[in-house]
Design a protein around this motif. Structure first.
Motif, PDB file in Angstrom:
ATOM      1  N   TYR A 178       0.832  -1.209   0.000  1.00  0.00           N
ATOM      2  CA  TYR A 178       0.000   0.000   0.000  1.00  0.00           C
ATOM      3  C   TYR A 178       0.862   1.252   0.000  1.00  0.00           C
ATOM      4  O   TYR A 178       0.615   2.194  -0.773  1.00  0.00           O
ATOM      5  N   TYR A 179       1.879   1.281   0.840  1.00  0.00           N
ATOM      6  CA  TYR A 179       2.727   2.473   0.920  1.00  0.00           C
ATOM      7  C   TYR A 179       3.527   2.681  -0.362  1.00  0.00           C
ATOM      8  O   TYR A 179       3.711   3.822  -0.816  1.00  0.00           O
ATOM      9  N   ILE A 180       4.001   1.601  -0.958  1.00  0.00           N
ATOM     10  CA  ILE A 180       4.718   1.719  -2.230  1.00  0.00           C
ATOM     11  C   ILE A 180       3.786   2.257  -3.310  1.00  0.00           C
ATOM     12  O   ILE A 180       4.144   3.165  -4.084  1.00  0.00           O
ATOM     13  N   GLY A 181       2.561   1.722  -3.367  1.00  0.00           N
ATOM     14  CA  GLY A 181       1.590   2.210  -4.338  1.00  0.00           C
ATOM     15  C   GLY A 181       1.206   3.652  -4.095  1.00  0.00           C
ATOM     16  O   GLY A 181       1.005   4.422  -5.054  1.00  0.00           O
ATOM     17  N   PHE A 233      -6.732  -0.794  -8.386  1.00  0.00           N
ATOM     18  CA  PHE A 233      -6.351  -1.933  -7.547  1.00  0.00           C
ATOM     19  C   PHE A 233      -6.281  -1.540  -6.079  1.00  0.00           C
ATOM     20  O   PHE A 233      -6.828  -2.227  -5.201  1.00  0.00           O
ATOM     21  N   PHE A 234      -5.631  -0.422  -5.790  1.00  0.00           N
ATOM     22  CA  PHE A 234      -5.495   0.000  -4.398  1.00  0.00           C
ATOM     23  C   PHE A 234      -6.788   0.622  -3.860  1.00  0.00           C
ATOM     24  O   PHE A 234      -7.050   0.529  -2.649  1.00  0.00           O
ATOM     25  N   LEU A 235      -7.584   1.231  -4.690  1.00  0.00           N
ATOM     26  CA  LEU A 235      -8.882   1.741  -4.226  1.00  0.00           C
ATOM     27  C   LEU A 235      -9.807   0.587  -3.841  1.00  0.00           C
ATOM     28  O   LEU A 235     -10.579   0.701  -2.888  1.00  0.00           O
ATOM     29  N   VAL A 236      -9.720  -0.519  -4.566  1.00  0.00           N
ATOM     30  CA  VAL A 236     -10.495  -1.706  -4.180  1.00  0.00           C
ATOM     31  C   VAL A 236      -9.993  -2.239  -2.845  1.00  0.00           C
ATOM     32  O   VAL A 236     -10.793  -2.635  -1.979  1.00  0.00           O
ATOM     33  N   MET A 237      -8.692  -2.233  -2.643  1.00  0.00           N
ATOM     34  CA  MET A 237      -8.140  -2.660  -1.352  1.00  0.00           C
ATOM     35  C   MET A 237      -8.689  -1.791  -0.225  1.00  0.00           C
ATOM     36  O   MET A 237      -9.057  -2.298   0.850  1.00  0.00           O
ATOM     37  N   PRO A 250      -5.464  -4.465   7.969  1.00  0.00           N
ATOM     38  CA  PRO A 250      -3.994  -4.389   7.958  1.00  0.00           C
ATOM     39  C   PRO A 250      -3.478  -2.961   8.108  1.00  0.00           C
ATOM     40  O   PRO A 250      -2.305  -2.766   8.425  1.00  0.00           O
ATOM     41  N   LEU A 251      -4.338  -1.968   7.866  1.00  0.00           N
ATOM     42  CA  LEU A 251      -3.967  -0.561   7.966  1.00  0.00           C
ATOM     43  C   LEU A 251      -5.037   0.184   8.745  1.00  0.00           C
ATOM     44  O   LEU A 251      -6.217  -0.196   8.731  1.00  0.00           O
ATOM     45  N   SER A 252      -4.647   1.263   9.401  1.00  0.00           N
ATOM     46  CA  SER A 252      -5.628   2.067  10.120  1.00  0.00           C
ATOM     47  C   SER A 252      -6.516   2.815   9.135  1.00  0.00           C
ATOM     48  O   SER A 252      -6.100   3.114   8.007  1.00  0.00           O
ATOM     49  N   LYS A 253      -7.721   3.134   9.583  1.00  0.00           N
ATOM     50  CA  LYS A 253      -8.662   3.790   8.671  1.00  0.00           C
ATOM     51  C   LYS A 253      -8.193   5.190   8.287  1.00  0.00           C
ATOM     52  O   LYS A 253      -8.527   5.682   7.202  1.00  0.00           O
ATOM     53  N   LEU A 256      -5.975   4.924   5.370  1.00  0.00           N
ATOM     54  CA  LEU A 256      -6.791   4.625   4.195  1.00  0.00           C
ATOM     55  C   LEU A 256      -7.545   5.862   3.714  1.00  0.00           C
ATOM     56  O   LEU A 256      -7.625   6.128   2.508  1.00  0.00           O
ATOM     57  N   TRP A 257      -8.108   6.637   4.650  1.00  0.00           N
ATOM     58  CA  TRP A 257      -8.835   7.848   4.270  1.00  0.00           C
ATOM     59  C   TRP A 257      -7.909   8.857   3.611  1.00  0.00           C
ATOM     60  O   TRP A 257      -8.322   9.595   2.692  1.00  0.00           O
TER      61      TRP A 257
END
Length: 475
Positions: A178-181, A233-237, A250-253, A256-257
């Motif tokens: 996620y962070y790389i993306g 792909f990452f928006l679906v995640m 796996p990540l805090s909200k 993600l927000w």
């Protein structure tokens, strides 16, 4: 005294290593040309880095993801966009897999079978390109098959090889990815704003606005559609993660927000309507998948918040671009009356391919060679199909298209079964790849997504974790 004598026996060996390194460094320092000195210094950096990478089974994998998403191609003429460091890292992965060959645990499954069959069909198809298009184009076809072999290898390595992940490692990997993306999407937005020089080769895709002509956001990829695809792909995640309980994320909200508007902005700036269709289809699939436990108010709040944040950021930073993208989307309603304009010229290419198959139907059996249409005039002109299904039909024939359908069926079947498990890891990665792959099936109508070799390994890695979780989860 014994330990002291043991240390004394080790010292000469260490001295020899230090002496050789010192002599080599002195030799490099004697060079008067800066480029020659830099070339001599490369092994001093490359060898320790190589040994460090091979120390663990998965370290090369994360080096690959990092280089594939965050490094541009090298500025040399080779292929469309030039050589890329990620290919060398993938070669290092082959070495790592060979060194740990005893740790492989291959198992029979429909997905593994379908993946191998499709790869072999593409490999066989490259041989046909020699007869129809010549050695040079056939060599390019073979190279693209081998590039597709990278995500296939990553799938097997992650699902059945030394990089089989535990529960904690899988979710830690999702965070890293996620962070790389996110860094890649952030660079794409900055790149569009400042219009940096395009990295090496790139697809000439532009936006015509009243204030001027701008290159579409592509980040560090060859074309804008690849950027839009990986953002979807990452928006679906993000959507899959936000619908889960706090302890299952796996990540805090908040992470993600904050990331959702960046990915959405990069998707819009890529001007890829097919990627937006991908995202919409994936969210509909997620709605169906989570229909038993979903709270529609929460889903609408998530969707509206992400959309509002992304649109607000775009309107503040790129008002003219946001309006232009909205107009581009609104023109899609004329698909059946102005198909040629709405499909950006794809209709003419599809008609040329259809005319060739109508005049030479026997070529629809085995095809004319994988990825030869854009480079060979065998059908009367060079053509970019921009349709995965149609290009496979003419390039690999009915055999290749059938193998492709089998692979997609196996992917969806594995992902669906994993998503239905009570196991946290299997459910998360299965839901993620199932919903996204539904979107992929739609986006393939306007793009050859299996040629996106730099981002396809990400998708197959998630698929591998879903397949692994499916095997380990209790029935």
């Amino acid at each position: 005294m014994a330990p002291i004598e043991g240390r004394a026996r080790e010292l000469p060996r260490n001295y020899w290593i230090a002496g050789l390194l010192g002599a080599y460094a002195c030799l490099a320092a004697t060079s008067t040309a800066p480029l020659a000195a830099a070339a001599w210094s490369v092994p001093l950096v490359a060898i320790p880095l190589l040994l460090w990478t091979l120390q663990t089974a998965s370290r090369w994998l994360w080096c690959f993801f990092f280089t594939a998403l965050l490094l541009p191609p090298l500025p040399f003429v080779l292929g469309n966009s030039g050589p890329h460091v990620a290919v060398a890292v993938a070669g290092l992965g082959l070495v790592c897999g060979a060194l740990r060959r005893r740790e492989w645990r291959l198992k029979r499954s429909l997905l593994a079978f379908a993946m191998v069959v499709f790869f072999l069909v593409l490999l066989s198809s490259a041989a046909l390109a020699v007869f129809y298009s010549g050695l040079i184009i056939a060599a390019g076809s073979l190279l693209r098959v081998l590039l597709f072999g990278i995500p296939v290898y990553i799938f097997f390595y992650s699902a059945y090889g030394p990089a089989v992940a535990t529960h904690e490692e899988a979710f830690r990997g999702a965070r890293r990815l996620y962070y790389i993306g996110l860094l890649s999407a952030m660079f794409a937005c900055v790149d569009f704003y400042y219009q940096f020089p395009a990295p090496a080769g790139y697809g000439p895709q532009f936006i015509w606005l009243d204030s001027g002509v701008y290159r579409r956001a592509q980040g560090l990829f060859y074309e804008a559609s690849t950027l839009g695809n990986v953002c979807a792909f990452f928006l679906v995640m993000i959507a899959v993660t936000l619908l889960r309980r706090r302890t299952e994320r796996p990540l805090s909200k908040w992470v993600l927000w904050l990331g959702a508007p960046v990915f959405f902005a990069a998707l819009v700036l890529s001007y890829s309507r097919a990627s937006l269709l991908n995202l919409f289809a994936a969210l509909v699939a997620l709605l169906y998948l989570e229909r038993a436990r979903i709270r529609f108010g929460r889903l609408l709040a998530i969707a509206a918040s992400c959309l509002a944040a992304g649109c607000l950021a775009l309107w503040i930073l790129f008002p003219e671009v946001a309006w232009g993208y909205w107009m581009r989307l609104s023109r899609s309603q004329f698909l059946f009356t102005q198909a040629g304009s709405v499909l950006s010229g794809r209709l003419a290419s599809w008609q040329a391919i259809a005319a060739f198959l109508a005049d030479h139907p026997w070529h629809a059996i085995l095809g004319i060679g994988y990825k030869t249409l854009p480079y060979s005039d065998f059908i009367g002109q060079t053509t970019v199909a921009d349709n995965m299904y149609l290009s496979l039909l003419v390039e690999t024939g009915i055999v290749g298209l059938a193998a492709f359908f089998l692979l997609n069926f196996a992917i969806l079947r594995t992902a669906w079964r994993a998503a239905q498990r009570n196991d946290l890891r299997a459910s998360f990665f299965g839901s993620w790849i199932f919903c996204f792959w539904i979107g992929q099936l739609f986006q393939m109508l306007s793009g050859d997504l299996f040629t996106y070799w730099r981002v396809l390994p990400l998708y197959f890695w998630v698929l591998a974790l879903a397949a692994q979780g499916l095997r380990q989860a209790p029935e």
